[in-house]
Design an enzyme around this catalytic site. Structure first.
Site, PDB file in Angstrom:
ATOM      1  N   HIS A 260      -8.319 -24.566 -11.528  1.00 14.64           N
ATOM      2  CA  HIS A 260      -9.725 -24.250 -11.275  1.00 14.64           C
ATOM      3  C   HIS A 260     -10.556 -24.729 -12.444  1.00 14.64           C
ATOM      4  O   HIS A 260     -10.113 -24.658 -13.590  1.00 14.64           O
ATOM      5  CB  HIS A 260      -9.909 -22.738 -11.091  1.00 14.64           C
ATOM      6  CG  HIS A 260     -11.199 -22.391 -10.418  1.00 14.64           C
ATOM      7  ND1 HIS A 260     -12.368 -22.245 -11.110  1.00 14.64           N
ATOM      8  CD2 HIS A 260     -11.498 -22.203  -9.110  1.00 14.64           C
ATOM      9  CE1 HIS A 260     -13.338 -21.966 -10.245  1.00 14.64           C
ATOM     10  NE2 HIS A 260     -12.837 -21.934  -9.031  1.00 14.64           N
ATOM     11  N   GLU A 321      -7.531 -20.237  -3.014  1.00 11.91           N
ATOM     12  CA  GLU A 321      -7.131 -20.880  -1.764  1.00 11.91           C
ATOM     13  C   GLU A 321      -5.704 -20.558  -1.350  1.00 11.91           C
ATOM     14  O   GLU A 321      -5.391 -20.579  -0.164  1.00 11.91           O
ATOM     15  CB  GLU A 321      -7.280 -22.408  -1.891  1.00 11.91           C
ATOM     16  CG  GLU A 321      -8.658 -22.867  -2.278  1.00 11.91           C
ATOM     17  CD  GLU A 321      -9.646 -22.796  -1.144  1.00 11.91           C
ATOM     18  OE1 GLU A 321      -9.559 -21.838  -0.362  1.00 11.91           O
ATOM     19  OE2 GLU A 321     -10.484 -23.696  -1.044  1.00 11.91           O
TER      20      GLU A 321
HETATM   21  N1  ACO Z   1      -1.761 -29.558  -9.486  1.00 11.99           N
HETATM   22  C1  ACO Z   1      -1.274 -30.384 -10.441  1.00 11.99           C
HETATM   23  N2  ACO Z   1      -1.983 -30.792 -11.503  1.00 11.99           N
HETATM   24  C2  ACO Z   1      -3.251 -30.363 -11.597  1.00 11.99           C
HETATM   25  C3  ACO Z   1      -3.815 -29.507 -10.650  1.00 11.99           C
HETATM   26  C4  ACO Z   1      -3.015 -29.097  -9.565  1.00 11.99           C
HETATM   27  N3  ACO Z   1      -3.485 -28.284  -8.602  1.00 11.99           N
HETATM   28  N4  ACO Z   1      -5.098 -29.237 -10.994  1.00 11.99           N
HETATM   29  C5  ACO Z   1      -5.316 -29.914 -12.135  1.00 11.99           C
HETATM   30  N5  ACO Z   1      -4.211 -30.587 -12.504  1.00 11.99           N
HETATM   31  C6  ACO Z   1      -4.010 -31.404 -13.711  1.00 11.99           C
HETATM   32  C7  ACO Z   1      -4.724 -32.740 -13.589  1.00 11.99           C
HETATM   33  O1  ACO Z   1      -3.871 -33.701 -13.022  1.00 11.99           O
HETATM   34  C8  ACO Z   1      -5.024 -33.019 -15.037  1.00 11.99           C
HETATM   35  O2  ACO Z   1      -3.840 -33.444 -15.650  1.00 11.99           O
HETATM   36  P1  ACO Z   1      -3.887 -34.530 -16.867  1.00 11.99           P
HETATM   37  O3  ACO Z   1      -4.569 -33.801 -17.987  1.00 11.99           O
HETATM   38  O4  ACO Z   1      -2.456 -34.817 -17.098  1.00 11.99           O
HETATM   39  O5  ACO Z   1      -4.664 -35.705 -16.364  1.00 11.99           O
HETATM   40  C9  ACO Z   1      -5.345 -31.641 -15.612  1.00 11.99           C
HETATM   41  O6  ACO Z   1      -4.659 -30.708 -14.774  1.00 11.99           O
HETATM   42  C10 ACO Z   1      -6.817 -31.286 -15.618  1.00 11.99           C
HETATM   43  O7  ACO Z   1      -7.343 -31.565 -14.332  1.00 11.99           O
HETATM   44  P2  ACO Z   1      -8.881 -31.769 -14.012  1.00 11.99           P
HETATM   45  O8  ACO Z   1      -9.014 -32.676 -12.833  1.00 11.99           O
HETATM   46  O9  ACO Z   1      -9.626 -32.143 -15.255  1.00 11.99           O
HETATM   47  O10 ACO Z   1      -9.333 -30.320 -13.640  1.00 11.99           O
HETATM   48  P3  ACO Z   1     -10.665 -29.969 -12.875  1.00 11.99           P
HETATM   49  O11 ACO Z   1     -11.250 -28.802 -13.555  1.00 11.99           O
HETATM   50  O12 ACO Z   1     -11.565 -31.139 -12.694  1.00 11.99           O
HETATM   51  O13 ACO Z   1     -10.094 -29.618 -11.435  1.00 11.99           O
HETATM   52  C11 ACO Z   1      -9.606 -28.638  -9.384  1.00 11.99           C
HETATM   53  C12 ACO Z   1     -10.221 -28.422 -10.772  1.00 11.99           C
HETATM   54  C13 ACO Z   1     -10.352 -29.761  -8.653  1.00 11.99           C
HETATM   55  C14 ACO Z   1      -9.751 -27.357  -8.582  1.00 11.99           C
HETATM   56  C15 ACO Z   1      -8.113 -29.022  -9.547  1.00 11.99           C
HETATM   57  O14 ACO Z   1      -7.424 -28.015 -10.251  1.00 11.99           O
HETATM   58  C16 ACO Z   1      -7.427 -29.319  -8.226  1.00 11.99           C
HETATM   59  O15 ACO Z   1      -7.529 -30.433  -7.722  1.00 11.99           O
HETATM   60  N6  ACO Z   1      -6.702 -28.308  -7.642  1.00 11.99           N
HETATM   61  C17 ACO Z   1      -6.051 -28.490  -6.371  1.00 11.99           C
HETATM   62  C18 ACO Z   1      -7.056 -28.347  -5.229  1.00 11.99           C
HETATM   63  C19 ACO Z   1      -7.504 -26.929  -5.028  1.00 11.99           C
HETATM   64  O16 ACO Z   1      -6.726 -25.977  -5.080  1.00 11.99           O
HETATM   65  N7  ACO Z   1      -8.829 -26.799  -4.772  1.00 11.99           N
HETATM   66  C20 ACO Z   1      -9.467 -25.499  -4.560  1.00 11.99           C
HETATM   67  C21 ACO Z   1     -10.193 -25.068  -5.800  1.00 11.99           C
HETATM   68  S1  ACO Z   1     -10.772 -23.412  -5.674  1.00 11.99           S
HETATM   69  C22 ACO Z   1     -12.259 -23.531  -4.929  1.00 11.99           C
HETATM   70  O17 ACO Z   1     -12.997 -24.444  -5.021  1.00 11.99           O
HETATM   71  C23 ACO Z   1     -12.661 -22.420  -4.061  1.00 11.99           C
END
Ligand code: ACO
Length: 385
Positions: A260, A321
């Site tokens: 998140h 989620e």
């Molecule tokens: N699974 C695996 N790796 C992840 C995940 C995940 N769910 N989420 C983030 N990461 C990793 C990224 O690959 C990145 O790795 P790196 O540093 O090696 O490149 C690191 O964690 C940071 O990721 P960001 O993209 O900078 O995190 P951001 O804050 O932009 O993303 C998000 C948040 C979009 C929710 C992300 O965690 C994600 O895609 N999760 C999966 C989708 C999801 O569950 N969405 C619902 C969110 S809740 C809501 O909106 C109600």
């Protein structure tokens, strides 16, 4: 000029009394009270009143609000035609909801009025109608006869009734109301920001909620619970969890339901929904649901362990989620209804943010940093490669 901040992370874009998200401590306050208090006690209509009016309704006020929302349940004829057209090409439910909400302005009794009262009535009508649109469209898609609304049922119960045509199970009704309240508002998330930006141009509430639905549908926001449940089903048994999740992370996939932008600890909404899922699965006495709950909690534990191992220091924890998927599945909803259900709940918050923005408006108009050339030459079309 201030520095460019990708994703506007940490930028404060509004002042709000609607909700407070403390991502470091895993606390969510909605309308001044902890999420757990609101989500487990209130009806959805009470939660909406709280956000729209900044106080809880008394009994007469709540009854009047419910009556107005029931009266708004019938959809405009043009909206029904649109839904039939969308069903004919099997448009996704969330797209049908987006298109249908845009059409709700057609029977606005006073479309030009910008008084607070007119805007509040508009908010009530949009929120009241979102579940009607989703239930109606689901039946159109499946070629089933439509079910008339039941005025004696509240927002969540009537939605289940119109979807299934059957008397809704009390545990499912309560779980669904808890779900709608759990997602009703959540700070300056992408869809709420979208709604506020649209409102700040002095556009209308229908446009703002339509835009918000468009922002919600992406997998980085509201589109994750379906894939989260698919992953649990694909894993199938607790012994498969480790290999399956390792392979996903090895392919660079993101695990849906984890991570998140704001929460660096477990999302407090996951706790509320986990409890709702647990209660419902127990009440249902359905062995398959109990097994699924056990499997999902096992998958969650494995996912958290492997995320910590493979993505150390990123603090990737369970988000709302993951358990949304379990609650909605246990309530009998199919995965294509998960994101539309998120929109049904969040419409309460979107509309409240729009009202808040209208009350103290300033056009939201950030800046951009130009990184392109300044002296590109003009080449006549016949001379271009
Ligand atoms: N699974 C695996 N790796 C992840 C995940 C995940 N769910 N989420 C983030 N990461 C990793 C990224 O690959 C990145 O790795 P790196 O540093 O090696 O490149 C690191 O964690 C940071 O990721 P960001 O993209 O900078 O995190 P951001 O804050 O932009 O993303 C998000 C948040 C979009 C929710 C992300 O965690 C994600 O895609 N999760 C999966 C989708 C999801 O569950 N969405 C619902 C969110 S809740 C809501 O909106 C109600």
């Amino acid at each position: 000029m201030s520095a460019y901040i990708p994703g506007l992370e940490g930028v404060v874009a509004a002042r709000t009394r609607l909700s407070h998200v403390d991502g470091q401590n895993g606390v969510l306050i909605i309308g001044g009270m902890p999420l757990e208090t609101l989500a487990l006690s209130a009806t959805f209509e009470e939660g909406c009143f709280l956000l729209w009016q900044d106080r809880l309704p008394n009994a007469a006020e709540l009854a009047a609000l419910k009556a107005r929302m029931v009266a708004a349940r019938e959809l405009p004829g043009a909206t029904m035609d649109l839904l039939r057209g969308a069903a004919a090409v099997k448009a996704p439910v969330i797209d049908a909801l987006r298109m249908a909400v845009a059409s709700l302005s057609l029977d606005d009794p006073d479309p030009e009025s910008e008084t607070l009262e007119a805007q509040q009535r508009r908010a009530e009508r949009i929120v009241a109608r979102c579940p009607i649109i989703v239930a109606t469209y689901d039946r159109l898609l499946k070629g089933r006869p439509l079910v008339a609304q039941r005025p004696d049922l509240g927002h969540a119960g009537n939605f289940l009734y119109m979807l299934t045509g059957e008397e809704p199970d009390p545990a499912a009704r309560r779980a669904l109301a808890t779900y709608f309240l759990t997602v009703i508002d959540h700070g300056m998330n992408a869809s709420t920001f979208t709604a506020r930006v649209i409102t700040s141009t002095r556009s209308d509430l229908y446009s703002a909620v339509t835009g918000a639905i468009g922002a919600l549908k992406g997998p980085a926001h509201g589109g994750a619970p379906g894939p989260a449940l698919d992953m649990v089903f694909e894993i199938g048994t607790p012994e498969n969890a480790e290999a399956n999740i390792r392979a996903r992370l090895g392919r660079g996939e993101r695990l849906m339901g984890f991570g998140h932008r704001v929460y660096k600890v477990r999302d407090p909404r996951a706790d509320v929904l986990q409890e709702a899922a647990r209660r419902m699965n127990e009440a249902a006495g359905d062995a398959r649901l109990k097994d699924l709950y056990q499997l999902a909690t096992g998958v969650e534990a494995t996912a958290l362990r492997l995320l910590e191992e493979i993505k150390p220091g990123r603090n990737l924890k369970t988000n709302v989620e993951f358990f949304t998927a379990l609650v909605l599945h246990a309530a009998g909803l199919e995965t294509d209804l998960f994101t539309p259900c998120f929109a049904i709940g969040r419409s309460g918050g979107w509309s409240a943010h729009c009202l808040e923005q209208m009350a103290d408006n300033r056009l939201i108009r950030p800046s951009s940093e130009y990184v392109g050339p300044m002296d590109r030459p003009w080449v006549p079309i016949e001379d271009r490669a």
